[in-house]
Design a protein around this motif. Structure first.
Motif, PDB file in Angstrom:
ATOM      1  N   ILE A   1       0.832  -1.203   0.000  1.00 45.91           N
ATOM      2  CA  ILE A   1       0.000   0.000   0.000  1.00 45.91           C
ATOM      3  C   ILE A   1       0.868   1.255   0.000  1.00 45.91           C
ATOM      4  CG2 ILE A   1      -1.599   1.331   1.430  1.00 45.91           C
ATOM      5  CD1 ILE A   1      -2.739  -1.368   2.387  1.00 45.91           C
ATOM      6  N   GLU A   2       1.973   1.187   0.763  1.00 46.86           N
ATOM      7  CA  GLU A   2       2.804   2.374   0.946  1.00 46.86           C
ATOM      8  C   GLU A   2       3.309   2.947  -0.377  1.00 46.86           C
ATOM      9  OE1 GLU A   2       3.074  -0.593   2.357  1.00 46.86           O
ATOM     10  OE2 GLU A   2       3.920  -0.534   4.384  1.00 46.86           O
ATOM     11  N   SER A   3       3.433   2.109  -1.397  1.00 45.37           N
ATOM     12  CA  SER A   3       3.924   2.608  -2.685  1.00 45.37           C
ATOM     13  C   SER A   3       2.993   3.656  -3.285  1.00 45.37           C
ATOM     14  CB  SER A   3       4.052   1.459  -3.690  1.00 45.37           C
ATOM     15  OG  SER A   3       4.944   0.496  -3.201  1.00 45.37           O
ATOM     16  N   SER A   4       1.762   3.632  -2.879  1.00 44.44           N
ATOM     17  CA  SER A   4       0.811   4.619  -3.391  1.00 44.44           C
ATOM     18  C   SER A   4       0.872   5.916  -2.599  1.00 44.44           C
ATOM     19  CB  SER A   4      -0.611   4.071  -3.316  1.00 44.44           C
ATOM     20  OG  SER A   4      -1.032   3.985  -1.957  1.00 44.44           O
ATOM     21  N   MET A   5       1.618   5.913  -1.484  1.00 37.86           N
ATOM     22  CA  MET A   5       1.666   7.026  -0.529  1.00 37.86           C
ATOM     23  C   MET A   5       0.300   7.322   0.074  1.00 37.86           C
ATOM     24  SD  MET A   5       4.296   9.686  -2.304  1.00 37.86           S
ATOM     25  CE  MET A   5       5.454   9.092  -3.541  1.00 37.86           C
ATOM     26  N   LEU A   6      -0.633   6.409  -0.109  1.00 34.69           N
ATOM     27  CA  LEU A   6      -1.975   6.578   0.463  1.00 34.69           C
ATOM     28  C   LEU A   6      -2.125   5.669   1.670  1.00 34.69           C
ATOM     29  CD1 LEU A   6      -3.970   6.446  -2.882  1.00 34.69           C
ATOM     30  CD2 LEU A   6      -3.644   8.479  -1.446  1.00 34.69           C
ATOM     31  N   ILE A   7      -2.900   6.118   2.647  1.00 38.57           N
ATOM     32  CA  ILE A   7      -3.187   5.222   3.756  1.00 38.57           C
ATOM     33  C   ILE A   7      -4.246   4.214   3.298  1.00 38.57           C
ATOM     34  CG2 ILE A   7      -2.474   6.790   5.593  1.00 38.57           C
ATOM     35  CD1 ILE A   7      -5.414   7.537   5.976  1.00 38.57           C
ATOM     36  N   PRO A   8      -4.376   3.104   4.037  1.00 40.06           N
ATOM     37  CA  PRO A   8      -5.293   2.048   3.605  1.00 40.06           C
ATOM     38  C   PRO A   8      -6.696   2.544   3.262  1.00 40.06           C
ATOM     39  CG  PRO A   8      -3.936   1.219   5.388  1.00 40.06           C
ATOM     40  CD  PRO A   8      -3.591   2.683   5.225  1.00 40.06           C
ATOM     41  N   SER A   9      -7.263   3.374   4.131  1.00 40.41           N
ATOM     42  CA  SER A   9      -8.642   3.818   3.883  1.00 40.41           C
ATOM     43  C   SER A   9      -8.723   4.725   2.661  1.00 40.41           C
ATOM     44  CB  SER A   9      -9.196   4.538   5.114  1.00 40.41           C
ATOM     45  OG  SER A   9      -8.375   5.647   5.431  1.00 40.41           O
ATOM     46  N   ALA A  10      -7.599   5.294   2.252  1.00 39.26           N
ATOM     47  CA  ALA A  10      -7.612   6.153   1.061  1.00 39.26           C
ATOM     48  C   ALA A  10      -7.363   5.351  -0.207  1.00 39.26           C
ATOM     49  CB  ALA A  10      -6.557   7.251   1.219  1.00 39.26           C
ATOM     50  N   ILE A  11      -6.438   4.381  -0.158  1.00 44.18           N
ATOM     51  CA  ILE A  11      -6.201   3.570  -1.366  1.00 44.18           C
ATOM     52  C   ILE A  11      -7.456   2.747  -1.670  1.00 44.18           C
ATOM     53  CG2 ILE A  11      -5.180   1.499  -0.319  1.00 44.18           C
ATOM     54  CD1 ILE A  11      -3.220   1.370  -2.629  1.00 44.18           C
ATOM     55  N   ALA A  12      -8.154   2.329  -0.631  1.00 43.45           N
ATOM     56  CA  ALA A  12      -9.363   1.523  -0.850  1.00 43.45           C
ATOM     57  C   ALA A  12     -10.354   2.274  -1.728  1.00 43.45           C
ATOM     58  CB  ALA A  12     -10.004   1.168   0.495  1.00 43.45           C
ATOM     59  N   GLN A  13     -10.464   3.564  -1.498  1.00 42.40           N
ATOM     60  CA  GLN A  13     -11.413   4.362  -2.291  1.00 42.40           C
ATOM     61  C   GLN A  13     -11.064   4.336  -3.773  1.00 42.40           C
ATOM     62  OE1 GLN A  13     -12.448   8.251  -0.620  1.00 42.40           O
ATOM     63  NE2 GLN A  13     -11.399   7.671   1.258  1.00 42.40           N
TER      64      GLN A  13
ATOM     65  N   ASP B   1      -6.667   1.507  10.489  1.00 38.31           N
ATOM     66  CA  ASP B   1      -7.157   2.436   9.473  1.00 38.31           C
ATOM     67  C   ASP B   1      -8.048   1.728   8.448  1.00 38.31           C
ATOM     68  OD1 ASP B   1      -7.116   5.113   8.220  1.00 38.31           O
ATOM     69  OD2 ASP B   1      -6.232   3.970   6.560  1.00 38.31           O
ATOM     70  N   SER B   2      -7.909   0.415   8.356  1.00 41.71           N
ATOM     71  CA  SER B   2      -8.701  -0.321   7.360  1.00 41.71           C
ATOM     72  C   SER B   2      -9.881  -1.056   7.989  1.00 41.71           C
ATOM     73  CB  SER B   2      -7.802  -1.305   6.611  1.00 41.71           C
ATOM     74  OG  SER B   2      -7.101  -2.135   7.503  1.00 41.71           O
ATOM     75  N   GLU B   3     -10.151  -0.745   9.247  1.00 37.96           N
ATOM     76  CA  GLU B   3     -11.353  -1.309   9.872  1.00 37.96           C
ATOM     77  C   GLU B   3     -12.575  -0.518   9.429  1.00 37.96           C
ATOM     78  OE1 GLU B   3     -10.835  -1.072  14.060  1.00 37.96           O
ATOM     79  OE2 GLU B   3      -9.685  -2.939  14.162  1.00 37.96           O
ATOM     80  N   LYS B   4     -13.683  -1.200   9.401  1.00 38.82           N
ATOM     81  CA  LYS B   4     -14.966  -0.519   9.197  1.00 38.82           C
ATOM     82  C   LYS B   4     -15.032   0.286   7.920  1.00 38.82           C
ATOM     83  CE  LYS B   4     -15.583  -0.319  14.157  1.00 38.82           C
ATOM     84  NZ  LYS B   4     -15.242   0.466  15.313  1.00 38.82           N
ATOM     85  N   ILE B   5     -14.329  -0.143   6.909  1.00 38.11           N
ATOM     86  CA  ILE B   5     -14.524   0.467   5.592  1.00 38.11           C
ATOM     87  C   ILE B   5     -15.106  -0.616   4.683  1.00 38.11           C
ATOM     88  CG2 ILE B   5     -12.720   2.228   5.790  1.00 38.11           C
ATOM     89  CD1 ILE B   5     -10.870   0.398   4.160  1.00 38.11           C
ATOM     90  N   PRO B   6     -15.826  -0.211   3.648  1.00 37.82           N
ATOM     91  CA  PRO B   6     -16.428  -1.219   2.763  1.00 37.82           C
ATOM     92  C   PRO B   6     -15.403  -1.759   1.775  1.00 37.82           C
ATOM     93  CG  PRO B   6     -17.059   0.970   2.060  1.00 37.82           C
ATOM     94  CD  PRO B   6     -16.226   1.154   3.297  1.00 37.82           C
TER      95      PRO B   6
END
Lengths: 580, 580
Positions: A83-95, A127-132
């Motif tokens: 995930i870190e390669s995107s520089m996004l946090i988990p809840s942001a890359i998920a989007q 950070d990746s809890e409770k996201i769809p």
């Protein structure tokens, strides 16, 4: 859910599947991609309480959605990415990934683990809890990556066993230390043993013959580092799940796809490994791989299976990767199968994406990350810390190979002034520094690099594989100093300095690796950053990525860590000057 | 093994795989069946400490075996069978199966469980310890099978959770109570929930449409009761692993095989379900199915995959079902691939079978079974207990349908004498009795059966599905009594009585279901038994099997249990006389 609730839930599910109570949603009249039969077939799909309860005719739903003319596929699963390669946090890359039809990933959080150890991985989990979106992780197997650099944490067998207890940690992440496996390193073997009943991922670039057999015999069951067709064939025959990778840098799809046929298709996955945010946003994720594979002649159902049922089975993700009763209602509705053009996405039975936009995603507010955790621990420095005393003889200079992460070594007499080595704009030989940032040790590795082309200023990054110290390149010690100080102030990030001015910066407050911003803001910042690098005279593609790999002491030929220059062939620290 | 030993073992394995120390055995020059690539390819296979350490050229071994011209396949795995149907104990059936290239089975011990509950299953586990054969079990889901009969034990959720802890118990065995699943029966659902992270096998004959979707949605993932092609297609599409069965009675291979193709082949297994010892010995086991499938046009590699890699993956048997480094050295050497003619068998790296004979098998001595456990618990009886008082009107008579386990109901006025119903040789209407044998309740079910054709004597069996009470048929109450007494004396078994003489008997001291003898002795006894039945005038095929199914109250139309006659359509006990 306790047992009582599970029983009640299952009773309702059975009623819905029998059609005795209405489903929540029925998708009507679509062509359903069936990975069990290997065919697509018209049919309705009934969703109830987050689960597919039935496929076939005759279901009524509280909501009925006409998907005639469209295709229904399972949500996509990426079996290996950082995930870190995107520089996004988990809840942001998920989007961003959801827009591409991906509903689950299996991530190796080894970048954040190198900075923050268990607490970094816990942040990723929280950070990746409770996201769809389903975010599974593998326990990083090689932290620290080498003894030739200083990182922020060590994950020994004890820590890995701790991670094993997390339900979303599926196995042991890519075992990069294949020399350790082959040498029978006891700690390495003990890590594999600790995960012997789970997925244990490999990383065996160019591994062949008896060494490959030994690596697999030790318990490694997959590989995503294969770049040649015959190498992939050998790994396939030897029992590895072949993860065909198409990332931002490493691209193996076109080379490896010809190996896949109907009889061996169960042994391949599509993965991305390292993808930057721009590529996800513009090019796509697994949707892009499926589309390319179909263009190359692959049966669409097989292509979809590569990133649905196959990774689900490999990782033991029951109830994922297919459309059948009892499976999670994670679905992609496609306008076109061959194009894999995503029309809408359902996650856990709810529509999350419609017409290319997220329509349902929780507001995250403050991330679970605490500011106090992310301060860089750098000992107080001045420009003098970057001085390199002159010495006789030629210096070992790192030469960038454009577009690659390997470097060459070059021997030249550097320019000097007043007894100190200085950057030489004319020859494009600039000072390169790695400042230890985890333990406040004050260690700074100093070297020279050819290929950045800066006429002025400096660039610095707290992303520097694999230990993620601060790496900076620049024309003067003052500007290098200022760039490092800029990062310290941001708590990590990327910066371009010219004289006393900060031309651009991208704060990466989470471990110095990830942004707290959503993707569009981050992409804007990165664009401005790269434009500033161009203003300094730097014309290589993606200069910050190139910079971040100059500290990686496992890729030939010469690299720089906080401990000094590393001769990769000798796998040891060497002085800057040859005769020193 | 503790961790220290595991590390040392893995170190040695890596050395052997690298070729730095010699392997134990190297099989040289054979064609290796590769289930990952879907092809066979010439190559050496190196075995070390029970595991395959390498495949490919260049391995040296302490022992090197030339297998040029032969084929090397993984040991076969049967994903569903009931050992008890062979009347052999686990350690005895293993010997016969090994000769056929089978090295692992997943058995549902629900027959012994109906007699002895957990202690019966524990016997099966103990008897299959320390033999060169893998015996896995599923936890029986439906013990007792119905409330219309008396069995010896009840496996509730608590007992099943107890079984879950056994490492060789892989999941929940066939959920025969599909009406219970569909009706949302809470105990049934709780059993499924208890095994939700494991394999949960199904049993859904003729289940289609919404009921099928509901059964699967409840968590059932396989089926072996499919008899029609379109039914199999529907179950396949709905996500079930289709276990194609070819047993001694139910034979579905020819009907279902046309459904299999390269794209869906990962969703099929070959299983035997119920095989008697004679069929295993004479016809074969999975080897026979593979051979038949190849004759029918199936790719041999796909056929082999059906009973190697596919069941291994379905049941989560890591390290089984393929030839690759780190996999168990369970191998079959074939003289011919298309014939699947077994030349030798290796189990755990040791040669067990050579030229059709077991060459290495531990002497079992006394089985772990304790004599005291196996006494039949029958209340003291006399011939008078089998009297049926006469009544007005017609009697419900069970009519055997030759070769099938369904029966028909027939209404006739039975012959009587002195106020009691008696057998009528002329009309072939004989007395049938089921004597409760688990709890000493004294319960005896009495009825009439047409179709055995006995002119004299009686036959009795302590195998009587599913509760395994004593079932006996005979011409006179005295002979029926004597047959039951003969079984009591043997502690269970099969017997043929004529007048005061016992013509033949087969002791089945283990739960009244299994013999303590090796297969050849048992087959001899069974042959004599069947010949004696012919002497009594019985000409139906396999009369003891027919007898054993007359007590099974889940198969139409009329059956007899210790509680009386069961009208299967009404699923309730009915009196013998219609107007009673």
């Amino acid at each position: 859910m306790n047992t009582r609730e599970m029983i009640e839930s299952l009773k309702r599910r059975v009623l819905a599947a029998r059609g005795e109570i209405p489903a929540d949603i029925v998708l009507k009249g679509g062509d359903v991609v069936n990975l069990f039969s290997g065919e697509a077939k018209k049919g309705d799909v009934a969703l109830y309480e987050g689960v597919i309860v039935g496929a076939g005719p005759g279901y009524r739903g509280k909501e009925e959605v006409d998907v005639a003319g469209k295709w229904i596929a399972p949500g996509l699963i990426d079996g290996h990415l950082h995930i870190e390669s995107s520089m996004l946090i988990p809840s942001a890359i998920a989007q961003v990934l959801l827009l591409r039809g991906t509903t689950a990933i299996v991530a190796d959080p080894h970048e954040i683990a190198n900075v923050m150890g268990l607490s970094g991985i816990r942040f990723m989990l929280e950070d990746s809890e409770k996201i769809p979106f389903d975010l599974f992780f593998m326990a990083p197997s090689c932290v620290p990556a080498t003894h030739l650099e200083t990182n922020g944490a060590r994950l020994g067998v004890k820590e890995l066993k701790e991670l094993r207890k997390e339900p979303r940690i599926l196995g042991l992440a890519e075992m990069m230390n294949f020399p350790g496996v082959l040498a029978g390193d006891e700690e390495v073997l003990e890590k594999i043993i600790a995960f012997r009943d789970r997925a244990v991922d490999g990383h065996g670039p160019s591994l062949r013959g008896h060494d490959l057999q030994a690596y697999i015999a030790a318990g490694i069951r997959s590989d995503h580092e294969t770049t040649e067709l015959s190498e992939a064939a050998e790994k396939l025959e030897s029992g590895m799940m072949i993860m065909i990778r198409e990332g931002s840098s490493a691209k193996n799809l076109e080379t490896l796809l010809p190996l896949v046929n109907d009889k061996n298709a169960h042994r391949f996955c599509f993965v991305s490994d390292d993808l930057n945010a721009e590529d996800i946003k513009k090019r796509g994720h697994l949707d892009f791989m499926i589309k390319r594979a179909i263009e190359m002649g692959m049966d669409p159902i097989i292509a979809i299976r590569m990133c649905t049922l196959n990774p689900a089975e490999y990782f033991g993700l029951r109830g994922k990767g297919a459309i059948a009763p009892g499976y999670d209602a994670d679905l992609v509705i496609l306008d076109d199968l061959e194009d894999f053009s995503v029309s809408s996405v359902y996650k856990g039975g709810r529509k999350i994406v419609e017409e290319g936009a997220l329509i349902l995603y929780p507001h995250r507010g403050e991330s679970g990350f605490h500011r106090k955790d992310n301060l860089l621990n750098i000992r107080s420095i001045t420009p003098k810390n970057f001085r390199i005393p002159c010495s006789n003889g030629k210096a070992r200079i790192i030469e960038i190979v454009p577009g690659e992460i390997v470097t060459r070594v070059r021997y030249e007499t550097p320019r000097s002034r007043g007894g100190f080595v200085v950057s030489d704009k004319e020859s494009d030989i600039l000072k390169l520094c790695v400042v230890e940032r985890h333990r406040g040790s004050g260690r700074i590795g100093l070297g020279l690099v050819k290929g950045f082309g800066l006429n002025q200023g400096a660039m610095a990054s707290s992303i520097a594989h694999d230990s993620h110290n601060i790496i900076a390149v620049g024309v003067s010690d003052e500007e290098i100093f200022r760039a490092v100080e800029e990062l310290r102030l941001m708590g990590g990030g990327l910066a371009v300095i010219c004289g006393e001015e900060t031309l651009a910066k991208v704060p990466l407050p989470i471990g110095g690796l990830m942004s707290a911003e959503p993707v569009d803001r981050l992409l804007k910042q990165l664009k401005a950053l790269n434009q500033s690098a161009v203003r300094l005279g730097c014309h290589i593609d993606n200069p910050f990525m190139a910079l971040s790999f100059l500290a990686l002491p496992v890729i030939p030929e010469l690299k720089l860590t906080d401990r000094g220059l590393v001769d990769i062939n000798r796998f040891e620290i060497v002085p800057l000057f040859c005769n020193a």
